[in-house]
Write a protein that holds these residues in place. Structure first.
Motif, PDB file in Angstrom:
ATOM      1  N   UNK A 289       0.834  -1.192   0.000  1.00  0.00           N
ATOM      2  CA  UNK A 289       0.000   0.000   0.000  1.00  0.00           C
ATOM      3  C   UNK A 289       0.879   1.256   0.000  1.00  0.00           C
ATOM      4  N   UNK A 290       1.909   1.253   0.833  1.00  0.00           N
ATOM      5  CA  UNK A 290       2.833   2.384   0.870  1.00  0.00           C
ATOM      6  C   UNK A 290       3.530   2.598  -0.465  1.00  0.00           C
ATOM      7  N   UNK A 291       3.896   1.515  -1.126  1.00  0.00           N
ATOM      8  CA  UNK A 291       4.562   1.613  -2.431  1.00  0.00           C
ATOM      9  C   UNK A 291       3.620   2.177  -3.483  1.00  0.00           C
ATOM     10  N   UNK A 292       2.352   1.782  -3.440  1.00  0.00           N
ATOM     11  CA  UNK A 292       1.375   2.305  -4.405  1.00  0.00           C
ATOM     12  C   UNK A 292       1.136   3.792  -4.143  1.00  0.00           C
ATOM     13  N   UNK A 293       1.010   4.178  -2.888  1.00  0.00           N
ATOM     14  CA  UNK A 293       0.840   5.599  -2.555  1.00  0.00           C
ATOM     15  C   UNK A 293       2.068   6.389  -3.000  1.00  0.00           C
ATOM     16  N   UNK A 294       3.245   5.833  -2.814  1.00  0.00           N
ATOM     17  CA  UNK A 294       4.483   6.464  -3.284  1.00  0.00           C
ATOM     18  C   UNK A 294       4.424   6.659  -4.801  1.00  0.00           C
ATOM     19  N   UNK A 295       3.982   5.636  -5.519  1.00  0.00           N
ATOM     20  CA  UNK A 295       3.846   5.736  -6.973  1.00  0.00           C
ATOM     21  C   UNK A 295       2.811   6.765  -7.383  1.00  0.00           C
ATOM     22  N   UNK A 296       1.690   6.820  -6.656  1.00  0.00           N
ATOM     23  CA  UNK A 296       0.678   7.845  -6.932  1.00  0.00           C
ATOM     24  C   UNK A 296       1.269   9.239  -6.770  1.00  0.00           C
ATOM     25  N   UNK A 297       2.010   9.438  -5.696  1.00  0.00           N
ATOM     26  CA  UNK A 297       2.651  10.741  -5.467  1.00  0.00           C
ATOM     27  C   UNK A 297       3.628  11.062  -6.589  1.00  0.00           C
ATOM     28  N   UNK A 298       4.384  10.083  -7.011  1.00  0.00           N
ATOM     29  CA  UNK A 298       5.334  10.268  -8.107  1.00  0.00           C
ATOM     30  C   UNK A 298       4.596  10.684  -9.377  1.00  0.00           C
ATOM     31  N   UNK A 299       3.506  10.007  -9.689  1.00  0.00           N
ATOM     32  CA  UNK A 299       2.706  10.343 -10.866  1.00  0.00           C
ATOM     33  C   UNK A 299       2.067  11.715 -10.756  1.00  0.00           C
ATOM     34  N   UNK A 300       1.558  12.059  -9.566  1.00  0.00           N
ATOM     35  CA  UNK A 300       0.951  13.376  -9.362  1.00  0.00           C
ATOM     36  C   UNK A 300       1.975  14.491  -9.519  1.00  0.00           C
ATOM     37  N   UNK A 301       3.143  14.290  -8.959  1.00  0.00           N
ATOM     38  CA  UNK A 301       4.199  15.298  -9.085  1.00  0.00           C
ATOM     39  C   UNK A 301       4.610  15.452 -10.538  1.00  0.00           C
ATOM     40  N   UNK A 302       4.828  14.343 -11.224  1.00  0.00           N
ATOM     41  CA  UNK A 302       5.227  14.407 -12.630  1.00  0.00           C
ATOM     42  C   UNK A 302       4.133  15.058 -13.473  1.00  0.00           C
ATOM     43  N   UNK A 303       2.880  14.728 -13.201  1.00  0.00           N
ATOM     44  CA  UNK A 303       1.769  15.320 -13.934  1.00  0.00           C
ATOM     45  C   UNK A 303       1.688  16.818 -13.665  1.00  0.00           C
ATOM     46  N   UNK A 304       1.877  17.206 -12.413  1.00  0.00           N
ATOM     47  CA  UNK A 304       1.851  18.625 -12.057  1.00  0.00           C
ATOM     48  C   UNK A 304       2.978  19.403 -12.707  1.00  0.00           C
ATOM     49  N   UNK A 305       4.171  18.841 -12.699  1.00  0.00           N
ATOM     50  CA  UNK A 305       5.314  19.496 -13.335  1.00  0.00           C
ATOM     51  C   UNK A 305       5.070  19.607 -14.830  1.00  0.00           C
ATOM     52  N   UNK A 306       4.556  18.553 -15.438  1.00  0.00           N
ATOM     53  CA  UNK A 306       4.275  18.556 -16.880  1.00  0.00           C
ATOM     54  C   UNK A 306       3.269  19.655 -17.215  1.00  0.00           C
ATOM     55  N   UNK A 307       2.186  19.751 -16.429  1.00  0.00           N
ATOM     56  CA  UNK A 307       1.177  20.774 -16.674  1.00  0.00           C
ATOM     57  C   UNK A 307       1.733  22.175 -16.460  1.00  0.00           C
ATOM     58  N   UNK A 308       2.565  22.358 -15.432  1.00  0.00           N
ATOM     59  CA  UNK A 308       3.148  23.663 -15.159  1.00  0.00           C
ATOM     60  C   UNK A 308       4.058  24.111 -16.297  1.00  0.00           C
ATOM     61  N   UNK A 309       4.879  23.203 -16.794  1.00  0.00           N
ATOM     62  CA  UNK A 309       5.776  23.527 -17.904  1.00  0.00           C
ATOM     63  C   UNK A 309       4.961  23.825 -19.155  1.00  0.00           C
ATOM     64  N   UNK A 310       3.960  23.012 -19.417  1.00  0.00           N
ATOM     65  CA  UNK A 310       3.113  23.224 -20.601  1.00  0.00           C
ATOM     66  C   UNK A 310       2.423  24.582 -20.525  1.00  0.00           C
ATOM     67  N   UNK A 311       1.924  24.968 -19.356  1.00  0.00           N
ATOM     68  CA  UNK A 311       1.271  26.264 -19.200  1.00  0.00           C
ATOM     69  C   UNK A 311       2.246  27.409 -19.389  1.00  0.00           C
ATOM     70  N   UNK A 312       3.459  27.246 -18.857  1.00  0.00           N
ATOM     71  CA  UNK A 312       4.468  28.295 -18.990  1.00  0.00           C
ATOM     72  C   UNK A 312       4.886  28.462 -20.458  1.00  0.00           C
ATOM     73  N   UNK A 313       4.975  27.374 -21.180  1.00  0.00           N
ATOM     74  CA  UNK A 313       5.389  27.440 -22.582  1.00  0.00           C
ATOM     75  C   UNK A 313       4.293  28.073 -23.432  1.00  0.00           C
ATOM     76  N   UNK A 314       3.040  27.725 -23.184  1.00  0.00           N
ATOM     77  CA  UNK A 314       1.949  28.281 -23.988  1.00  0.00           C
ATOM     78  C   UNK A 314       1.709  29.753 -23.692  1.00  0.00           C
ATOM     79  N   UNK A 315       2.023  30.215 -22.485  1.00  0.00           N
ATOM     80  CA  UNK A 315       1.883  31.630 -22.140  1.00  0.00           C
ATOM     81  C   UNK A 315       3.008  32.471 -22.712  1.00  0.00           C
ATOM     82  N   UNK A 316       4.189  31.853 -22.791  1.00  0.00           N
ATOM     83  CA  UNK A 316       5.389  32.582 -23.197  1.00  0.00           C
ATOM     84  C   UNK A 316       5.481  32.712 -24.641  1.00  0.00           C
TER      85      UNK A 316
END
Length: 91
Positions: free
Chosen positions: A64-91
């Motif tokens: 369970x801890x490993x799956x939650x760790x993976x979820x956090x990893x995916x959420x962070x990567x998804x958030x970073x991806x969205x943040x970069x995409x937003x910054x690129x489209x604004x710039x």
């Protein structure tokens, strides 16, 4: 459990691997919500595999801890991806 920012495989941050795989999938034609879903799935799989490489997962709590760790990893990567995409489209 390792902190996500410290999770490295042979010196490569695991979050960057997730981001790289998502970007590669984008170039193959995947788009929109499918990329977010892929980010989560890749994060879960790589997170669980990473945790298993650190110590064998035996009990439900460890899995369970490993799956939650993976979820956090995916959420962070998804958030970073969205943040970069937003910054690129604004710039």
């Amino acid at each position: 459990m390792e902190i996500i920012s410290e999770a490295m495989i042979n010196g490569i941050p695991l979050v960057l691997v997730v981001l790289g795989l998502v970007e590669w999938s984008k170039r193959l034609g995947l788009s929109g919500k499918a990329l977010q879903l892929l980010s989560m799935l890749v994060g879960i799989v790589l997170g669980v595999l990473y945790q298993y490489s650190v110590f064998p997962l035996v009990t439900f709590a460890e899995w369970f801890g490993a799956v939650v760790y993976g979820l956090a990893l995916g959420l962070i990567a998804s958030g970073v991806y969205d943040a970069v995409r937003s910054a690129v489209t604004r710039g």
